[in-house]
Scaffold this motif. Structure first.
Motif, PDB file in Angstrom:
ATOM      1  N   ASP A 136     -19.341  44.001 -14.844  1.00 57.16           N
ATOM      2  CA  ASP A 136     -19.212  45.404 -15.214  1.00 57.16           C
ATOM      3  C   ASP A 136     -17.763  45.734 -15.566  1.00 57.16           C
ATOM      4  N   HIS A 137     -17.604  46.462 -16.672  1.00 58.46           N
ATOM      5  CA  HIS A 137     -16.269  46.788 -17.176  1.00 58.46           C
ATOM      6  C   HIS A 137     -15.476  47.646 -16.190  1.00 58.46           C
ATOM      7  N   GLY A 138     -16.159  48.467 -15.423  1.00 55.73           N
ATOM      8  CA  GLY A 138     -15.438  49.400 -14.562  1.00 55.73           C
ATOM      9  C   GLY A 138     -15.216  48.936 -13.145  1.00 55.73           C
ATOM     10  N   ALA A 139     -15.958  47.940 -12.682  1.00 58.56           N
ATOM     11  CA  ALA A 139     -15.899  47.540 -11.277  1.00 58.56           C
ATOM     12  C   ALA A 139     -14.691  46.648 -11.020  1.00 58.56           C
ATOM     13  N   ASP A 140     -13.629  47.243 -10.495  1.00 58.40           N
ATOM     14  CA  ASP A 140     -12.419  46.480 -10.176  1.00 58.40           C
ATOM     15  C   ASP A 140     -12.449  45.931  -8.753  1.00 58.40           C
ATOM     16  N   ALA A 141     -13.371  46.424  -7.923  1.00 55.66           N
ATOM     17  CA  ALA A 141     -13.471  45.963  -6.532  1.00 55.66           C
ATOM     18  C   ALA A 141     -14.934  45.996  -6.113  1.00 55.66           C
ATOM     19  N   HIS A 156     -16.696  54.811 -12.681  1.00 51.87           N
ATOM     20  CA  HIS A 156     -16.463  54.221 -11.362  1.00 51.87           C
ATOM     21  C   HIS A 156     -15.465  53.082 -11.463  1.00 51.87           C
ATOM     22  N   ASN A 157     -14.867  52.752 -10.331  1.00 56.97           N
ATOM     23  CA  ASN A 157     -13.992  51.574 -10.282  1.00 56.97           C
ATOM     24  C   ASN A 157     -14.323  50.650  -9.113  1.00 56.97           C
ATOM     25  N   VAL A 158     -15.331  51.024  -8.319  1.00 52.21           N
ATOM     26  CA  VAL A 158     -15.781  50.179  -7.208  1.00 52.21           C
ATOM     27  C   VAL A 158     -17.299  50.055  -7.266  1.00 52.21           C
ATOM     28  N   ALA A 159     -17.789  48.838  -7.155  1.00 56.55           N
ATOM     29  CA  ALA A 159     -19.234  48.590  -7.121  1.00 56.55           C
ATOM     30  C   ALA A 159     -19.656  48.367  -5.678  1.00 56.55           C
ATOM     31  N   GLU A 160     -20.717  49.045  -5.264  1.00 57.63           N
ATOM     32  CA  GLU A 160     -21.247  48.873  -3.908  1.00 57.63           C
ATOM     33  C   GLU A 160     -22.594  48.154  -3.970  1.00 57.63           C
ATOM     34  N   VAL A 161     -22.716  47.092  -3.186  1.00 59.28           N
ATOM     35  CA  VAL A 161     -23.961  46.346  -3.068  1.00 59.28           C
ATOM     36  C   VAL A 161     -24.319  46.289  -1.589  1.00 59.28           C
ATOM     37  N   ASP A 173     -12.549  55.718   5.535  1.00 65.69           N
ATOM     38  CA  ASP A 173     -11.387  54.852   5.771  1.00 65.69           C
ATOM     39  C   ASP A 173     -11.438  53.615   4.885  1.00 65.69           C
ATOM     40  N   VAL A 174     -12.646  53.063   4.730  1.00 63.88           N
ATOM     41  CA  VAL A 174     -12.805  51.883   3.880  1.00 63.88           C
ATOM     42  C   VAL A 174     -12.450  52.223   2.434  1.00 63.88           C
ATOM     43  N   GLU A 175     -12.913  53.371   1.960  1.00 66.55           N
ATOM     44  CA  GLU A 175     -12.591  53.772   0.592  1.00 66.55           C
ATOM     45  C   GLU A 175     -11.091  54.030   0.446  1.00 66.55           C
ATOM     46  N   GLY A 176     -10.480  54.545   1.516  1.00 68.25           N
ATOM     47  CA  GLY A 176      -9.033  54.733   1.484  1.00 68.25           C
ATOM     48  C   GLY A 176      -8.296  53.406   1.353  1.00 68.25           C
ATOM     49  N   ARG A 177      -8.809  52.378   2.028  1.00 68.33           N
ATOM     50  CA  ARG A 177      -8.207  51.048   1.920  1.00 68.33           C
ATOM     51  C   ARG A 177      -8.350  50.516   0.488  1.00 68.33           C
ATOM     52  N   LEU A 178      -9.510  50.695  -0.103  1.00 66.51           N
ATOM     53  CA  LEU A 178      -9.712  50.259  -1.480  1.00 66.51           C
ATOM     54  C   LEU A 178      -8.803  51.025  -2.438  1.00 66.51           C
ATOM     55  N   GLN A 179      -8.600  52.297  -2.151  1.00 61.46           N
ATOM     56  CA  GLN A 179      -7.727  53.100  -3.002  1.00 61.46           C
ATOM     57  C   GLN A 179      -6.302  52.561  -2.977  1.00 61.46           C
ATOM     58  N   SER A 180      -5.845  52.157  -1.787  1.00 59.38           N
ATOM     59  CA  SER A 180      -4.497  51.597  -1.689  1.00 59.38           C
ATOM     60  C   SER A 180      -4.398  50.260  -2.401  1.00 59.38           C
ATOM     61  N   GLN A 181      -5.504  49.488  -2.411  1.00 55.89           N
ATOM     62  CA  GLN A 181      -5.494  48.197  -3.102  1.00 55.89           C
ATOM     63  C   GLN A 181      -5.502  48.364  -4.611  1.00 55.89           C
ATOM     64  N   LEU A 182      -6.272  49.344  -5.090  1.00 59.30           N
ATOM     65  CA  LEU A 182      -6.399  49.548  -6.532  1.00 59.30           C
ATOM     66  C   LEU A 182      -5.288  50.423  -7.101  1.00 59.30           C
ATOM     67  N   GLY A 183      -4.657  51.205  -6.240  1.00 62.80           N
ATOM     68  CA  GLY A 183      -3.595  52.080  -6.694  1.00 62.80           C
ATOM     69  C   GLY A 183      -4.075  53.281  -7.466  1.00 62.80           C
ATOM     70  N   GLU A 184      -5.339  53.684  -7.240  1.00 59.80           N
ATOM     71  CA  GLU A 184      -5.900  54.849  -7.921  1.00 59.80           C
ATOM     72  C   GLU A 184      -7.067  55.383  -7.104  1.00 59.80           C
ATOM     73  N   PRO A 185      -7.454  56.644  -7.320  1.00 63.11           N
ATOM     74  CA  PRO A 185      -8.600  57.209  -6.580  1.00 63.11           C
ATOM     75  C   PRO A 185      -9.847  56.367  -6.789  1.00 63.11           C
ATOM     76  N   VAL A 186     -10.652  56.293  -5.743  1.00 63.30           N
ATOM     77  CA  VAL A 186     -11.837  55.429  -5.763  1.00 63.30           C
ATOM     78  C   VAL A 186     -13.088  56.233  -6.099  1.00 63.30           C
ATOM     79  N   THR A 187     -13.861  55.711  -7.028  1.00 63.93           N
ATOM     80  CA  THR A 187     -15.185  56.239  -7.322  1.00 63.93           C
ATOM     81  C   THR A 187     -16.170  55.077  -7.217  1.00 63.93           C
TER      82      THR A 187
END
Length: 332
Positions: free
Chosen positions: A108-113, A66-71, A274-288
């Motif tokens: 977390d090593h993978g959570a960039d957002a 993963h690259n996004v952590a959800e709380v 749409d929110v995940e799409g916004r995060l994808q544009s911020q991170l520059g990679e597909p969001v998991t």
């Protein structure tokens, strides 16, 4: 399509499992001549499963999937959360648990957002502030997403995030502070109860329901509420880049998401995708996205499960007798 990270994780898991199988065979089958073959095979299987679990955890840590952590912040915000009861649904984790989740995501090593899902009418002031400060401290983009309700303390938390998204029908706002007291003086007089004051300090018992509410006590308590309100307005104005006068003009009203967006209380309107799409544009990679939940022991999990079942049963019995007369509920 399988990416390189997935292949690395799979390789680590298979390697860990193989090592565990070999070690288990040597320890439980080859060396102890007195063990039966069946017992040895069982021990090997246990060792293999344990090895696979350990290897999976190591692989997830070294090569996160993963690259996004959800709380999630759901339900009334309190310090310890509580567990609900027969007449009410189980509440969300307490503020301390939510802060711990955000901090764990930050480490977390993978959570960039960070994706903060908000569905709350608000709650206690300081616990709400603690969650907001934790979100502000996250090292990376933070996006808050309001589902049904983002009011009062929930909006305070959202002010600590880089962006706030909502649905068109989300309830947003309630930038205000409320305090109340029950006046039971007349009732106490009717049933023969009297209040005898034993206190040190003039305002130690200010607001006690069994005595008359003096005007200077009212001013004292209202002053505390006003101070909290000033802090709230300042926090929102700074976090949302709004003028304090604009925030005060809302007069603690709530707004539907679309109107809140026009007012600048919300950055954009959209779905979860749409929110995940916004995060994808911020991170520059597909969001998991990986959901971060409280780390609870077995006893706590069993208690929470029992409360959920109890509430479901109670809700079912209530609806059978009462009918669906509460089509619209509003709490803040």
């Amino acid at each position: 399509m399988v990416d390189a990270d997935s292949l690395v994780r799979l390789g680590l898991v298979l390697l860990g499992t193989l090592v565990a199988v070999v070690a288990g065979a040597l320890v439980f089958v080859v060396f102890p001549a007195t063990l039966t073959d069946l017992l040895g095979v069982l021990f090997v299987l246990v060792a293999a499963l344990a090895g696979a679990r350990i290897a999976s955890n190591v692989a997830g840590s070294l090569v996160p999937s993963h690259n996004v952590a959800e709380v999630a912040v759901e339900g009334p915000i309190t310090r310890d959360g509580g567990g609900g009861g027969i007449a009410s649904p189980p509440t969300s984790p307490g503020a301390d648990d939510i802060v711990e989740q955000i901090e764990r995501a930050d480490d977390d090593h993978g959570a960039d957002a960070l994706l903060l899902k908000l569905n709350t009418p608000g709650g206690q002031i300081v616990p709400s502030e603690d969650i907001r400060l934790a979100a502000e401290s996250f090292d990376g983009p933070t996006v808050a997403y309001a589902t049904d309700v983002c009011a009062s303390g929930g909006y305070d938390i959202a002010a600590g995030c880089d962006e706030l998204w909502a649905r068109e029908g989300s309830i947003v706002g309630s930038i205000g502070v409320i305090g109340s007291r029950v006046n039971a003086k007349e009732l106490a007089d009717r049933v023969g109860l009297s209040y005898e004051r034993l206190a040190a300090g003039e305002y130690k018992d200010a607001g006690t329901p069994l005595k008359e509410f003096e005007e200077d006590e009212r001013e004292y308590l209202q002053g505390l509420i006003d101070d909290y309100y000033d802090q709230f307005v300042e926090t929102v104005a700074e976090g949302r880049e709004l003028d304090e006068a604009e925030v005060r003009e809302t007069e603690a009203r709530v707004f539907l998401g679309a109107e809140a967006n026009e007012m600048g209380l919300v950055d954009d309107i959209g779905t979860r995708e749409d929110v995940e799409g916004r995060l994808q544009s911020q991170l520059g990679e597909p969001v998991t996205v990986a959901e971060f939940e409280p780390q609870r022991g077995l006893r706590s999990k069993l208690r929470g499960g029992a409360q959920a079942v109890a509430f479901s049963l109670g809700a079912g019995l209530t609806s059978a007798f009462q009918g669906d007369v509460d089509g619209l509920s509003f709490r803040q």
